[in-house]
Scaffold this motif. Structure first.
Motif, PDB file in Angstrom:
ATOM      1  N   GLY A  40      45.776  29.738  43.898  1.00 43.76           N
ATOM      2  CA  GLY A  40      45.940  28.328  44.269  1.00 43.76           C
ATOM      3  C   GLY A  40      46.793  28.158  45.509  1.00 43.76           C
ATOM      4  N   VAL A  41      47.872  28.918  45.604  1.00 47.24           N
ATOM      5  CA  VAL A  41      48.737  28.851  46.790  1.00 47.24           C
ATOM      6  C   VAL A  41      47.972  29.321  48.025  1.00 47.24           C
ATOM      7  CG1 VAL A  41      50.813  29.815  47.892  1.00 47.24           C
ATOM      8  CG2 VAL A  41      50.899  29.074  45.502  1.00 47.24           C
ATOM      9  N   ALA A  42      47.250  30.443  47.899  1.00 41.36           N
ATOM     10  CA  ALA A  42      46.489  30.959  49.038  1.00 41.36           C
ATOM     11  C   ALA A  42      45.426  29.953  49.478  1.00 41.36           C
ATOM     12  CB  ALA A  42      45.849  32.298  48.673  1.00 41.36           C
ATOM     13  N   TYR A  43      44.710  29.388  48.516  1.00 42.75           N
ATOM     14  CA  TYR A  43      43.679  28.410  48.848  1.00 42.75           C
ATOM     15  C   TYR A  43      44.297  27.218  49.599  1.00 42.75           C
ATOM     16  CZ  TYR A  43      40.286  24.714  48.563  1.00 42.75           C
ATOM     17  OH  TYR A  43      39.436  23.683  48.903  1.00 42.75           O
ATOM     18  N   ALA A  44      45.356  26.656  49.041  1.00 44.47           N
ATOM     19  CA  ALA A  44      45.985  25.483  49.651  1.00 44.47           C
ATOM     20  C   ALA A  44      46.554  25.795  51.033  1.00 44.47           C
ATOM     21  CB  ALA A  44      47.080  24.937  48.736  1.00 44.47           C
ATOM     22  N   SER A  45      46.900  27.052  51.260  1.00 39.01           N
ATOM     23  CA  SER A  45      47.484  27.467  52.543  1.00 39.01           C
ATOM     24  C   SER A  45      46.435  28.020  53.495  1.00 39.01           C
ATOM     25  CB  SER A  45      48.568  28.512  52.291  1.00 39.01           C
ATOM     26  OG  SER A  45      49.557  27.982  51.439  1.00 39.01           O
ATOM     27  N   GLN A  46      45.167  27.921  53.120  1.00 39.18           N
ATOM     28  CA  GLN A  46      44.035  28.375  53.920  1.00 39.18           C
ATOM     29  C   GLN A  46      44.086  29.864  54.234  1.00 39.18           C
ATOM     30  OE1 GLN A  46      43.010  25.726  57.117  1.00 39.18           O
ATOM     31  NE2 GLN A  46      43.449  23.926  55.876  1.00 39.18           N
ATOM     32  N   ILE A  47      44.586  30.652  53.278  1.00 34.43           N
ATOM     33  CA  ILE A  47      44.614  32.107  53.417  1.00 34.43           C
ATOM     34  C   ILE A  47      43.335  32.651  52.795  1.00 34.43           C
ATOM     35  CG2 ILE A  47      45.821  34.225  52.703  1.00 34.43           C
ATOM     36  CD1 ILE A  47      48.407  32.432  52.636  1.00 34.43           C
ATOM     37  N   PRO A  48      42.571  33.448  53.532  1.00 33.03           N
ATOM     38  CA  PRO A  48      41.349  34.024  52.975  1.00 33.03           C
ATOM     39  C   PRO A  48      41.659  34.889  51.750  1.00 33.03           C
ATOM     40  CG  PRO A  48      41.415  34.306  55.354  1.00 33.03           C
ATOM     41  CD  PRO A  48      42.770  33.818  54.931  1.00 33.03           C
ATOM     42  N   ILE A  49      40.706  34.914  50.805  1.00 29.05           N
ATOM     43  CA  ILE A  49      40.891  35.615  49.531  1.00 29.05           C
ATOM     44  C   ILE A  49      39.688  36.500  49.257  1.00 29.05           C
ATOM     45  CG2 ILE A  49      41.322  35.357  47.052  1.00 29.05           C
ATOM     46  CD1 ILE A  49      42.073  32.348  47.745  1.00 29.05           C
ATOM     47  N   ILE A  50      39.959  37.736  48.854  1.00 26.67           N
ATOM     48  CA  ILE A  50      38.916  38.610  48.325  1.00 26.67           C
ATOM     49  C   ILE A  50      39.265  38.861  46.865  1.00 26.67           C
ATOM     50  CG2 ILE A  50      37.755  40.849  48.429  1.00 26.67           C
ATOM     51  CD1 ILE A  50      38.569  40.987  51.405  1.00 26.67           C
ATOM     52  N   GLY A  51      38.374  38.447  45.972  1.00 27.07           N
ATOM     53  CA  GLY A  51      38.555  38.701  44.554  1.00 27.07           C
ATOM     54  C   GLY A  51      37.884  40.013  44.188  1.00 27.07           C
ATOM     55  N   LEU A  52      38.525  40.805  43.353  1.00 22.81           N
ATOM     56  CA  LEU A  52      37.947  42.046  42.848  1.00 22.81           C
ATOM     57  C   LEU A  52      37.684  41.865  41.358  1.00 22.81           C
ATOM     58  CD1 LEU A  52      37.124  45.039  43.102  1.00 22.81           C
ATOM     59  CD2 LEU A  52      39.533  45.623  42.696  1.00 22.81           C
ATOM     60  N   TYR A  53      36.402  41.939  40.975  1.00 19.53           N
ATOM     61  CA  TYR A  53      35.991  41.698  39.597  1.00 19.53           C
ATOM     62  C   TYR A  53      35.093  42.845  39.158  1.00 19.53           C
ATOM     63  CZ  TYR A  53      34.066  39.112  35.605  1.00 19.53           C
ATOM     64  OH  TYR A  53      33.682  38.709  34.350  1.00 19.53           O
ATOM     65  N   THR A  54      35.650  43.786  38.418  1.00 21.73           N
ATOM     66  CA  THR A  54      34.916  45.002  38.069  1.00 21.73           C
ATOM     67  C   THR A  54      34.371  44.995  36.649  1.00 21.73           C
ATOM     68  OG1 THR A  54      36.872  46.216  37.291  1.00 21.73           O
ATOM     69  CG2 THR A  54      36.384  46.330  39.655  1.00 21.73           C
ATOM     70  N   ASP A  55      34.449  43.893  35.939  1.00 17.08           N
ATOM     71  CA  ASP A  55      34.063  43.843  34.532  1.00 17.08           C
ATOM     72  C   ASP A  55      32.605  44.260  34.342  1.00 17.08           C
ATOM     73  OD1 ASP A  55      33.191  42.740  31.893  1.00 17.08           O
ATOM     74  OD2 ASP A  55      35.259  42.010  31.867  1.00 17.08           O
ATOM     75  N   SER A  56      32.388  45.300  33.543  1.00 17.46           N
ATOM     76  CA  SER A  56      31.048  45.864  33.357  1.00 17.46           C
ATOM     77  C   SER A  56      30.108  44.928  32.596  1.00 17.46           C
ATOM     78  CB  SER A  56      31.144  47.206  32.622  1.00 17.46           C
ATOM     79  OG  SER A  56      31.658  47.017  31.317  1.00 17.46           O
ATOM     80  N   THR A  88      38.863  28.446  39.356  1.00 19.94           N
ATOM     81  CA  THR A  88      39.608  29.492  40.064  1.00 19.94           C
ATOM     82  C   THR A  88      38.681  30.343  40.923  1.00 19.94           C
ATOM     83  OG1 THR A  88      41.169  29.522  38.214  1.00 19.94           O
ATOM     84  CG2 THR A  88      41.284  31.355  39.754  1.00 19.94           C
ATOM     85  N   THR A  89      37.532  30.734  40.379  1.00 14.94           N
ATOM     86  CA  THR A  89      36.606  31.520  41.193  1.00 14.94           C
ATOM     87  C   THR A  89      36.019  30.673  42.328  1.00 14.94           C
ATOM     88  OG1 THR A  89      34.768  31.109  39.650  1.00 14.94           O
ATOM     89  CG2 THR A  89      36.027  33.158  39.360  1.00 14.94           C
ATOM     90  N   GLY A  90      35.884  29.393  42.104  1.00 13.65           N
ATOM     91  CA  GLY A  90      35.425  28.508  43.178  1.00 13.65           C
ATOM     92  C   GLY A  90      36.403  28.467  44.337  1.00 13.65           C
ATOM     93  N   LEU A  91      37.697  28.450  44.038  1.00 18.69           N
ATOM     94  CA  LEU A  91      38.702  28.482  45.110  1.00 18.69           C
ATOM     95  C   LEU A  91      38.558  29.753  45.937  1.00 18.69           C
ATOM     96  CD1 LEU A  91      41.918  27.188  43.274  1.00 18.69           C
ATOM     97  CD2 LEU A  91      40.385  25.904  44.786  1.00 18.69           C
ATOM     98  N   ILE A  92      38.330  30.870  45.250  1.00 19.78           N
ATOM     99  CA  ILE A  92      38.158  32.138  45.968  1.00 19.78           C
ATOM    100  C   ILE A  92      36.922  32.066  46.857  1.00 19.78           C
ATOM    101  CG2 ILE A  92      37.681  34.614  45.740  1.00 19.78           C
ATOM    102  CD1 ILE A  92      39.243  34.463  43.047  1.00 19.78           C
ATOM    103  N   LYS A  93      35.812  31.606  46.308  1.00 14.51           N
ATOM    104  CA  LYS A  93      34.564  31.566  47.073  1.00 14.51           C
ATOM    105  C   LYS A  93      34.636  30.586  48.245  1.00 14.51           C
ATOM    106  CE  LYS A  93      31.618  33.140  43.321  1.00 14.51           C
ATOM    107  NZ  LYS A  93      30.484  32.813  42.429  1.00 14.51           N
ATOM    108  N   LEU A  94      35.446  29.545  48.109  1.00 14.29           N
ATOM    109  CA  LEU A  94      35.621  28.612  49.232  1.00 14.29           C
ATOM    110  C   LEU A  94      36.451  29.215  50.360  1.00 14.29           C
ATOM    111  CD1 LEU A  94      36.184  25.299  47.246  1.00 14.29           C
ATOM    112  CD2 LEU A  94      34.259  25.819  48.785  1.00 14.29           C
ATOM    113  N   ARG A  95      37.253  30.229  50.049  1.00  5.15           N
ATOM    114  CA  ARG A  95      38.113  30.876  51.052  1.00  5.15           C
ATOM    115  C   ARG A  95      37.723  32.321  51.329  1.00  5.15           C
ATOM    116  NH1 ARG A  95      39.614  26.723  52.819  1.00  5.15           N
ATOM    117  NH2 ARG A  95      41.502  25.643  52.230  1.00  5.15           N
ATOM    118  N   GLY A  96      36.707  32.824  50.613  1.00  2.55           N
ATOM    119  CA  GLY A  96      36.367  34.229  50.824  1.00  2.55           C
ATOM    120  C   GLY A  96      35.203  34.661  49.963  1.00  2.55           C
TER     121      GLY A  96
END
Length: 169
Positions: free
Chosen positions: A97-113, A142-150
């Motif tokens: 949330g902080v990164a999104y609000a601060s316009q910092i790009p985000i890469i999420g790592l989701y390895t769930d099989s 939360t995943t939407g915030l990531i996708k909007l920034r990365g």
């Protein structure tokens, strides 16, 4: 905020994941070491390495932790957020949330099989049966915030490529 110097691009990354279980601590340590090896011109802030606030045999109150980690996050060019676990770690969700609000790009790592087999008709049909969802759920806000920034990647090799691609852009 990318700083150019002779030999390549230097960028600062904030690495967010749970750090309280031995498994998370060791995974973070191993993955960040691999990132540092593969991308030598990068400065990665791994909160568990900040003993001033994360040596759990010592004392740091909530304000100290929030101020220290937020300052590091706000000075970053990129955030990596590990999304694995029964739910996204509470601290990681806050940092997203902080990164999104601060316009910092985000890469999420989701390895769930459990995301494998998305086209398997039996797994799709099981969605209609109560309590037979074969897939893992992540909070869509939360995943939407990531996708909007990365972006969200599904393995460590994709993560390294995404970080390298970010550094080149």
């Amino acid at each position: 905020m990318l700083i150019f110097f002779q030999g390549g691009v230097f960028m600062k990354i904030y690495f967010a994941n749970g750090l309280f279980s031995r498994a998370d601590f060791l995974y973070n340590q191993q993955l960040v070491a691999h990132l540092r090896q593969e991308i030598p011109h990068v400065d990665i802030y791994l909160p568990q390495e900040n003993a001033a606030i994360n040596d759990k045999s010592s004392y740091a109150d909530s304000r100290m932790i929030a101020q220290a980690d937020t300052a590091e996050l706000l000075s970053a060019d990129l955030m990596i957020a590990v999304l694995d676990g029964p739910v996204i770690d509470n601290g990681v969700a806050s940092e997203i949330g902080v990164a999104y609000a601060s316009q910092i790009p985000i890469i999420g790592l989701y390895t769930d099989s459990r995301q494998l087999g998305a086209t398997n008709p039996q797994k799709i049909a099981a969605l209609a049966d109560v309590a037979e969802n074969q897939f893992h759920y992540l909070n869509l806000y939360t995943t939407g915030l990531i996708k909007l920034r990365g972006q969200i990647v599904t393995d460590e090799a994709q993560l390294i490529r995404a970080v390298k691609d970010f550094g080149l852009s």
